[in-house]
Design an enzyme around this catalytic site. Structure first.
Site, PDB file in Angstrom:
ATOM      1  N   ASP A   1     -29.591  43.051  -8.487  1.00  0.00           N
ATOM      2  CA  ASP A   1     -28.721  41.895  -8.717  1.00  0.00           C
ATOM      3  C   ASP A   1     -28.468  41.135  -7.419  1.00  0.00           C
ATOM      4  O   ASP A   1     -28.449  39.894  -7.412  1.00  0.00           O
ATOM      5  CB  ASP A   1     -27.383  42.345  -9.319  1.00  0.00           C
ATOM      6  CG  ASP A   1     -27.543  43.062 -10.651  1.00  0.00           C
ATOM      7  OD1 ASP A   1     -28.534  42.798 -11.358  1.00  0.00           O
ATOM      8  OD2 ASP A   1     -26.677  43.890 -10.974  1.00  0.00           O
TER       9      ASP A   1
ATOM     10  N   ASP B   1     -25.614  50.320 -12.626  1.00  0.00           N
ATOM     11  CA  ASP B   1     -24.851  49.529 -11.657  1.00  0.00           C
ATOM     12  C   ASP B   1     -23.996  50.484 -10.848  1.00  0.00           C
ATOM     13  O   ASP B   1     -23.458  51.462 -11.384  1.00  0.00           O
ATOM     14  CB  ASP B   1     -23.969  48.496 -12.373  1.00  0.00           C
ATOM     15  CG  ASP B   1     -24.776  47.341 -12.954  1.00  0.00           C
ATOM     16  OD1 ASP B   1     -25.830  47.004 -12.385  1.00  0.00           O
ATOM     17  OD2 ASP B   1     -24.352  46.777 -13.970  1.00  0.00           O
TER      18      ASP B   1
END
Length: 167
Positions: free
Chosen positions: A141, A123
């Site tokens: 995402d 991330d």
């Protein structure tokens, strides 16, 4: 030979999935190569570029579960991908639905690749307002979220218009 609209929709769904997968893999590779693990780089007053690993799911759900969750999420990604491929190819699926399913499929595959290769998902996008941070996320995402929103919009507005048109 002319391509039927349904075939174009199927191609669009799979093309979007491929683009999302490629873009996500490329951005994560760049983060791993150029941003030290744990680093935080302010890019805008409300956006940081970070390098973190998430062994869990959204909002770090099951992040500290001991390692079994990696395989659990890989199995879920495979099952979801098979279902999404079926939905993209299914006769009667609209272009909007195929677009949504393609975005979600690309994101699911991209995060699955991370789990297979790295054991966790990279991330790197960190939105914040002062000291309040949204959990870090990545392009996969974002794609999954956009696909889900498009599905909801389609269900709420697209089907309503279809019912109205059919009287």
């Amino acid at each position: 030979m002319a391509v039927l609209p349904a075939e174009r929709g199927v191609r669009l769904g799979f093309a979007l999935a491929g683009l999302v997968l490629a873009a996500d893999v490329a951005t994560k590779a760049a983060i791993v190569a150029w941003v030290e693990y744990g680093a935080v780089h302010e890019w805008l007053p409300i956006l940081n570029i970070v390098h973190v690993l998430n062994r869990g799911a959204a909002f770090s759900f099951l992040h500290d579960a001991g390692g079994w969750q990696r395989y659990f999420f890989i199995v879920i990604a495979i099952a979801a991908s098979v279902f999404l491929i079926w939905m993209i190819r299914r006769p009667g699926t609209s272009i909007m639905e195929r677009t949504s399913f393609g975005l979600i499929l690309g994101g699911a595959l991209a995060n699955m690749v991370d789990r297979l290769v790295r054991g966790a998902v990279v991330d790197w996008i960190d939105f914040h307002w002062g000291p309040h941070h949204w959990p870090a996320f990545n392009m996969a995402d974002v794609s999954i979220s956009i696909g889900a929103v498009l599905l909801v919009v389609h269900e709420v507005f697209g089907r309503k218009r279809l019912r109205e048109a059919n009287g």
